[in-house]
Design an enzyme around this catalytic site. Structure first.
Site, PDB file in Angstrom:
ATOM      1  N   ASN A 122       2.446  27.835 -75.690  1.00  0.00           N
ATOM      2  CA  ASN A 122       2.291  28.549 -76.969  1.00  0.00           C
ATOM      3  C   ASN A 122       2.184  27.624 -78.175  1.00  0.00           C
ATOM      4  OD1 ASN A 122       4.988  27.862 -77.099  1.00  0.00           O
ATOM      5  ND2 ASN A 122       5.711  29.906 -77.675  1.00  0.00           N
ATOM      6  N   HIS A 158       6.657  24.787 -81.283  1.00  0.00           N
ATOM      7  CA  HIS A 158       8.035  25.257 -81.383  1.00  0.00           C
ATOM      8  C   HIS A 158       8.480  25.074 -82.818  1.00  0.00           C
ATOM      9  CE1 HIS A 158      12.362  25.727 -80.714  1.00  0.00           C
ATOM     10  NE2 HIS A 158      12.482  24.706 -81.546  1.00  0.00           N
ATOM     11  N   LYS A 166       3.238  21.218 -79.030  1.00  0.00           N
ATOM     12  CA  LYS A 166       3.470  21.174 -77.585  1.00  0.00           C
ATOM     13  C   LYS A 166       2.275  20.558 -76.839  1.00  0.00           C
ATOM     14  CE  LYS A 166       6.717  25.090 -77.531  1.00  0.00           C
ATOM     15  NZ  LYS A 166       7.140  26.292 -76.756  1.00  0.00           N
ATOM     16  N   ARG A 174       8.062  29.592 -89.289  1.00  0.00           N
ATOM     17  CA  ARG A 174       7.981  30.687 -88.309  1.00  0.00           C
ATOM     18  C   ARG A 174       6.846  31.652 -88.655  1.00  0.00           C
ATOM     19  NH1 ARG A 174      11.727  30.514 -84.511  1.00  0.00           N
ATOM     20  NH2 ARG A 174      11.694  32.707 -83.949  1.00  0.00           N
ATOM     21  N   ARG A 221      -0.204  30.280 -83.334  1.00  0.00           N
ATOM     22  CA  ARG A 221      -0.216  30.704 -81.928  1.00  0.00           C
ATOM     23  C   ARG A 221      -1.402  31.613 -81.621  1.00  0.00           C
ATOM     24  NH1 ARG A 221       6.268  31.194 -81.950  1.00  0.00           N
ATOM     25  NH2 ARG A 221       6.791  29.239 -80.880  1.00  0.00           N
ATOM     26  N   TYR A 248      16.337  22.448 -74.640  1.00  0.00           N
ATOM     27  CA  TYR A 248      16.321  23.894 -74.397  1.00  0.00           C
ATOM     28  C   TYR A 248      17.572  24.364 -73.639  1.00  0.00           C
ATOM     29  CZ  TYR A 248      11.467  24.382 -76.006  1.00  0.00           C
ATOM     30  OH  TYR A 248      10.320  24.433 -76.759  1.00  0.00           O
ATOM     31  N   GLU A 279      18.599  20.565 -83.866  1.00  0.00           N
ATOM     32  CA  GLU A 279      17.353  20.106 -83.247  1.00  0.00           C
ATOM     33  C   GLU A 279      16.831  18.825 -83.896  1.00  0.00           C
ATOM     34  OE1 GLU A 279      15.853  24.565 -81.858  1.00  0.00           O
ATOM     35  OE2 GLU A 279      14.647  23.427 -83.298  1.00  0.00           O
ATOM     36  N   THR A 291       6.261  34.447 -80.642  1.00  0.00           N
ATOM     37  CA  THR A 291       6.405  33.546 -79.492  1.00  0.00           C
ATOM     38  C   THR A 291       5.290  33.767 -78.472  1.00  0.00           C
ATOM     39  OG1 THR A 291       8.800  33.606 -79.789  1.00  0.00           O
ATOM     40  CG2 THR A 291       7.998  32.815 -77.663  1.00  0.00           C
TER      41      THR A 291
HETATM   42  P1  CMP Z   1       9.991  28.082 -77.975  1.00  0.00           P
HETATM   43  O1  CMP Z   1      10.019  28.570 -79.379  1.00  0.00           O
HETATM   44  O2  CMP Z   1       9.638  26.648 -77.787  1.00  0.00           O
HETATM   45  O3  CMP Z   1      11.398  28.361 -77.301  1.00  0.00           O
HETATM   46  C1  CMP Z   1      11.562  28.602 -75.927  1.00  0.00           C
HETATM   47  C2  CMP Z   1      10.255  28.748 -75.205  1.00  0.00           C
HETATM   48  O4  CMP Z   1      10.319  29.363 -73.950  1.00  0.00           O
HETATM   49  C3  CMP Z   1       9.335  29.642 -76.020  1.00  0.00           C
HETATM   50  O5  CMP Z   1       8.899  28.944 -77.173  1.00  0.00           O
HETATM   51  C4  CMP Z   1       8.256  29.978 -74.979  1.00  0.00           C
HETATM   52  O6  CMP Z   1       7.224  29.016 -74.958  1.00  0.00           O
HETATM   53  C5  CMP Z   1       9.023  29.878 -73.652  1.00  0.00           C
HETATM   54  N1  CMP Z   1       9.147  31.169 -72.985  1.00  0.00           N
HETATM   55  C6  CMP Z   1       8.629  31.474 -71.784  1.00  0.00           C
HETATM   56  N2  CMP Z   1       8.934  32.728 -71.446  1.00  0.00           N
HETATM   57  C7  CMP Z   1       9.670  33.251 -72.450  1.00  0.00           C
HETATM   58  C8  CMP Z   1      10.280  34.524 -72.696  1.00  0.00           C
HETATM   59  N3  CMP Z   1      10.194  35.529 -71.817  1.00  0.00           N
HETATM   60  N4  CMP Z   1      10.945  34.694 -73.870  1.00  0.00           N
HETATM   61  C9  CMP Z   1      11.066  33.681 -74.761  1.00  0.00           C
HETATM   62  N5  CMP Z   1      10.506  32.457 -74.581  1.00  0.00           N
HETATM   63  C10 CMP Z   1       9.800  32.245 -73.444  1.00  0.00           C
END
Ligand code: CMP
Length: 140
Positions: A113, A116, A10, A86, A103, A50, A127, A92
Site C-alpha cells: 500500500n 506508512h 514502502k 494520513r 494510496r 510492527y 516510530e 489503508t
Molecule cells: P501500515 O500503515 O504500514 O500498518 C500495518 C500494515 O499492515 C498496513 O499498513 C497494511 O499494509 C498491512 N495490512 C495487511 N492487512 C491488513 C489488515 N487487514 N488491516 C490493517 N493492516 C493490514
C-alpha cells in the site's frame, strides 16, 4: 501545532520509481523532510517496527513484504503533521482510498500500500526514535 510524523515509502512504491512523486506530495502540502534514509529492512527490524501487529493474521506477510526491497524512511515536520500525512496517504486499503490520495494513485493491495504513516503523535515519537537518532534529525 508543529508536529513530526514518521513516513515510510514502502518497497512497492520504491520499485515503481515513485519516491520523488510521493515526497513532492508531502512538500506541496507544507510538510518538510527533516530526516531521511534508504534502508533494506531485515526480519528483526521490520518485525520490531510492527510489533503491535505480532498476533494479527497478516503479520508474516507484512514483514515479508516490508523486507522484499528497500524502503525510504523519513521524518516529516509541519502543522498537524500526523493528520496531514494520513490525509495525503488515504485509507489503508487502496480500494477504499479517496481519489487523489497516495494510496489511490500508487498502491495496489492492502499489503503493498505504498506508504506508512504514524497514526498518532505518541506513535510518531516511538516510530521516529525506532529509526533515527536525534543527531540524524535536522530541524529547519
Ligand atoms: P501500515 O500503515 O504500514 O500498518 C500495518 C500494515 O499492515 C498496513 O499498513 C497494511 O499494509 C498491512 N495490512 C495487511 N492487512 C491488513 C489488515 N487487514 N488491516 C490493517 N493492516 C493490514
Amino acid at each position: 501545532a508543529t508536529e513530526r510524523t514518521l513516513s515510510i515509502i514502502k518497497p512497492d512504491a520504491v520499485a515503481k520509481n515513485a519516491i520523488g512523486e510521493i515526497v513532492t506530495r508531502f512538500e506541496k502540502a507544507g510538510l518538510k523532510v527533516v530526516a531521511a534514509k534508504m534502508l533494506h529492512l531485515d526480519n528483526d527490524k521490520a518485525g520490531g517496527f510492527y510489533a503491535e501487529h505480532k498476533e494479527r493474521p497478516f503479520f508474516n506477510d507484512l514483514v515479508g513484504f516490508m523486507t522484499s526491497g528497500p524502503v525510504v524512511v523519513q521524518v516529516l515536520e509541519g502543522e498537524n503533521a500526523v493528520a496531514t500525512n494520513r490525509d495525503l496517504m488515504g485509507a489503508t486499503n487502496p480500494k477504499d482510498a479517496e481519489p487523489g490520495t497516495i494510496r489511490a494513485d500508487f498502491a495496489e493491495t492492502i499489503d503493498a500500500n505504498a506508504v506508512h504513516g504514524s497514526d498518532s503523535p505518541e506513535s510518531a515519537e516511538r516510530e521516529i526514535s525506532y529509526f533515527f537518532s536525534n543527531d540524524e534529525i535536522c530541524p529547519r
